[in-house]
Enzyme design. Sequence first.
Site, PDB file in Angstrom:
ATOM      1  N   ASN A  85     -53.310  94.047  26.482  1.00  0.00           N
ATOM      2  CA  ASN A  85     -54.085  92.720  26.942  1.00  0.00           C
ATOM      3  C   ASN A  85     -54.060  92.732  28.380  1.00  0.00           C
ATOM      4  O   ASN A  85     -55.222  92.264  29.038  1.00  0.00           O
ATOM      5  CB  ASN A  85     -53.559  91.602  26.326  1.00  0.00           C
ATOM      6  N   TYR A 150     -64.688  97.690  36.595  1.00  0.00           N
ATOM      7  CA  TYR A 150     -63.985  97.067  35.246  1.00  0.00           C
ATOM      8  C   TYR A 150     -64.789  97.423  34.015  1.00  0.00           C
ATOM      9  O   TYR A 150     -64.306  97.771  32.959  1.00  0.00           O
ATOM     10  CB  TYR A 150     -64.382  95.347  35.535  1.00  0.00           C
ATOM     11  N   ALA A 152     -66.031 100.507  33.706  1.00  0.00           N
ATOM     12  CA  ALA A 152     -65.590 102.003  33.565  1.00  0.00           C
ATOM     13  C   ALA A 152     -64.216 102.072  32.697  1.00  0.00           C
ATOM     14  O   ALA A 152     -63.907 102.586  32.017  1.00  0.00           O
ATOM     15  CB  ALA A 152     -65.332 102.525  34.793  1.00  0.00           C
TER      16      ALA A 152
HETATM   17  P1  NAI Z   1     -55.962  86.384  32.966  1.00  0.00           P
HETATM   18  O1  NAI Z   1     -56.095  86.591  34.230  1.00  0.00           O
HETATM   19  O2  NAI Z   1     -55.786  84.711  32.719  1.00  0.00           O
HETATM   20  O3  NAI Z   1     -54.714  87.069  32.328  1.00  0.00           O
HETATM   21  C1  NAI Z   1     -54.391  88.396  32.430  1.00  0.00           C
HETATM   22  C2  NAI Z   1     -53.100  88.650  32.595  1.00  0.00           C
HETATM   23  O4  NAI Z   1     -52.659  89.925  32.533  1.00  0.00           O
HETATM   24  C3  NAI Z   1     -52.132  87.912  33.286  1.00  0.00           C
HETATM   25  O5  NAI Z   1     -51.118  87.184  32.662  1.00  0.00           O
HETATM   26  C4  NAI Z   1     -51.835  88.741  34.394  1.00  0.00           C
HETATM   27  O6  NAI Z   1     -50.592  88.510  34.838  1.00  0.00           O
HETATM   28  C5  NAI Z   1     -51.545  90.197  33.436  1.00  0.00           C
HETATM   29  N1  NAI Z   1     -51.585  91.407  34.203  1.00  0.00           N
HETATM   30  C6  NAI Z   1     -52.669  91.570  35.026  1.00  0.00           C
HETATM   31  N2  NAI Z   1     -52.166  92.860  35.553  1.00  0.00           N
HETATM   32  C7  NAI Z   1     -50.970  93.048  35.186  1.00  0.00           C
HETATM   33  C8  NAI Z   1     -50.051  94.126  35.086  1.00  0.00           C
HETATM   34  N3  NAI Z   1     -50.177  95.034  36.020  1.00  0.00           N
HETATM   35  N4  NAI Z   1     -48.891  94.373  34.867  1.00  0.00           N
HETATM   36  C9  NAI Z   1     -48.664  93.208  33.476  1.00  0.00           C
HETATM   37  N5  NAI Z   1     -49.333  92.217  33.530  1.00  0.00           N
HETATM   38  C10 NAI Z   1     -50.585  92.212  34.206  1.00  0.00           C
HETATM   39  O7  NAI Z   1     -57.287  86.794  32.296  1.00  0.00           O
HETATM   40  P2  NAI Z   1     -57.540  86.759  30.612  1.00  0.00           P
HETATM   41  O8  NAI Z   1     -58.936  86.169  30.573  1.00  0.00           O
HETATM   42  O9  NAI Z   1     -56.227  86.173  29.837  1.00  0.00           O
HETATM   43  O10 NAI Z   1     -57.746  88.273  30.382  1.00  0.00           O
HETATM   44  C11 NAI Z   1     -56.868  89.076  29.383  1.00  0.00           C
HETATM   45  C12 NAI Z   1     -57.683  90.332  29.006  1.00  0.00           C
HETATM   46  O11 NAI Z   1     -58.682  89.817  28.435  1.00  0.00           O
HETATM   47  C13 NAI Z   1     -57.952  91.178  30.073  1.00  0.00           C
HETATM   48  O12 NAI Z   1     -57.629  92.409  29.777  1.00  0.00           O
HETATM   49  C14 NAI Z   1     -59.196  90.901  30.380  1.00  0.00           C
HETATM   50  O13 NAI Z   1     -59.733  92.183  30.890  1.00  0.00           O
HETATM   51  C15 NAI Z   1     -59.791  90.512  29.149  1.00  0.00           C
HETATM   52  N6  NAI Z   1     -61.224  90.106  28.858  1.00  0.00           N
HETATM   53  C16 NAI Z   1     -61.165  88.649  29.358  1.00  0.00           C
HETATM   54  C17 NAI Z   1     -62.514  88.017  29.416  1.00  0.00           C
HETATM   55  C18 NAI Z   1     -62.581  86.609  29.965  1.00  0.00           C
HETATM   56  O14 NAI Z   1     -63.799  86.245  29.859  1.00  0.00           O
HETATM   57  N7  NAI Z   1     -61.692  85.862  30.383  1.00  0.00           N
HETATM   58  C19 NAI Z   1     -63.929  88.433  28.791  1.00  0.00           C
HETATM   59  C20 NAI Z   1     -63.396  90.030  28.266  1.00  0.00           C
HETATM   60  C21 NAI Z   1     -62.063  90.758  28.475  1.00  0.00           C
END
Ligand code: NAI
Length: 239
Positions: A85, A150, A152
């Site tokens: 995730n 992103y 990609a």
């Molecule tokens: P968010 O930014 O609230 O959460 C992302 C989480 O990933 C955070 O807890 C962050 O600390 C963690 N994270 C980021 N880089 C990290 C790393 N290098 N190592 C460990 N943890 C890391 O964002 P959200 O929305 O909860 O996103 C979760 C997933 O869903 C992501 O993969 C995002 O790309 C995807 N996503 C989100 C969408 C949205 O509209 N919010 C839409 C489509 C996909």
Amino acid sequence: MYALVTGASRGIGAAIARRLATDGFDVVLNYRTNLAAAESVAAAVIAAGRQAELLPCDVADRATTMAAMTALVERRGAPAAVVINAGITRDGILAFLPADDWDAVLATSLGGFYHVVKPLIGAMLKARAGRVVTIASVSGQMGNAGQVNYSAAKGAVIAATKALAREVAKRGLTANVVAPGLIETDMTKDLPVAEMVKAVPMQRLGTANEVASAVGFLCSPGASYITGQVLGVNGGLYT
Ligand code: NAI
């Protein structure tokens, strides 16, 4: 039986952790820096009657993540479910996109997939059971202007998950993708969402829980013959 969720301290990852706990999994919560947030998700897992373990590491960092995953398998055996995730955005049009923003996004999503799944998959194959769920994005399906990096990264993890599904199917493992559209989390809080939802047939943002319920289904016994699929959770934005 335990599940590993990366990026589990907030947003969609936190909702997935809570959902899997409700569904009967102990949960290993990976997070990068926010211990307090991870602890509050752990408390929710425990309140659901399951065990929680915190596993801090930056999934973009190859050496520490692969070592942490190898140690996890040695300590707890093969996970029943792995949810990839963790993800970041560094938006900007390609003409002005710094190399660091290209690298960081690829290292987190695509690198994170390899760094986490590779050390775990051998034990899962030996166990002849297990689910891998990758959180991609509608951007990885359709391509999104301002998100070449992103798109990609997310397109790549869709392809990686489909390929993995074919590699592991004979042993009874499944690998699937959940591709969210616009979801209300910290990732989208600074975007002009009022304008953006006009393009969504359902005319609203999705919630982290709506994504988590798709993941819960794919990790449930009822999804045992579903593999290599991309399940959109996007209010009809991309079909
Ligand atoms: P968010 O930014 O609230 O959460 C992302 C989480 O990933 C955070 O807890 C962050 O600390 C963690 N994270 C980021 N880089 C990290 C790393 N290098 N190592 C460990 N943890 C890391 O964002 P959200 O929305 O909860 O996103 C979760 C997933 O869903 C992501 O993969 C995002 O790309 C995807 N996503 C989100 C969408 C949205 O509209 N919010 C839409 C489509 C996909």
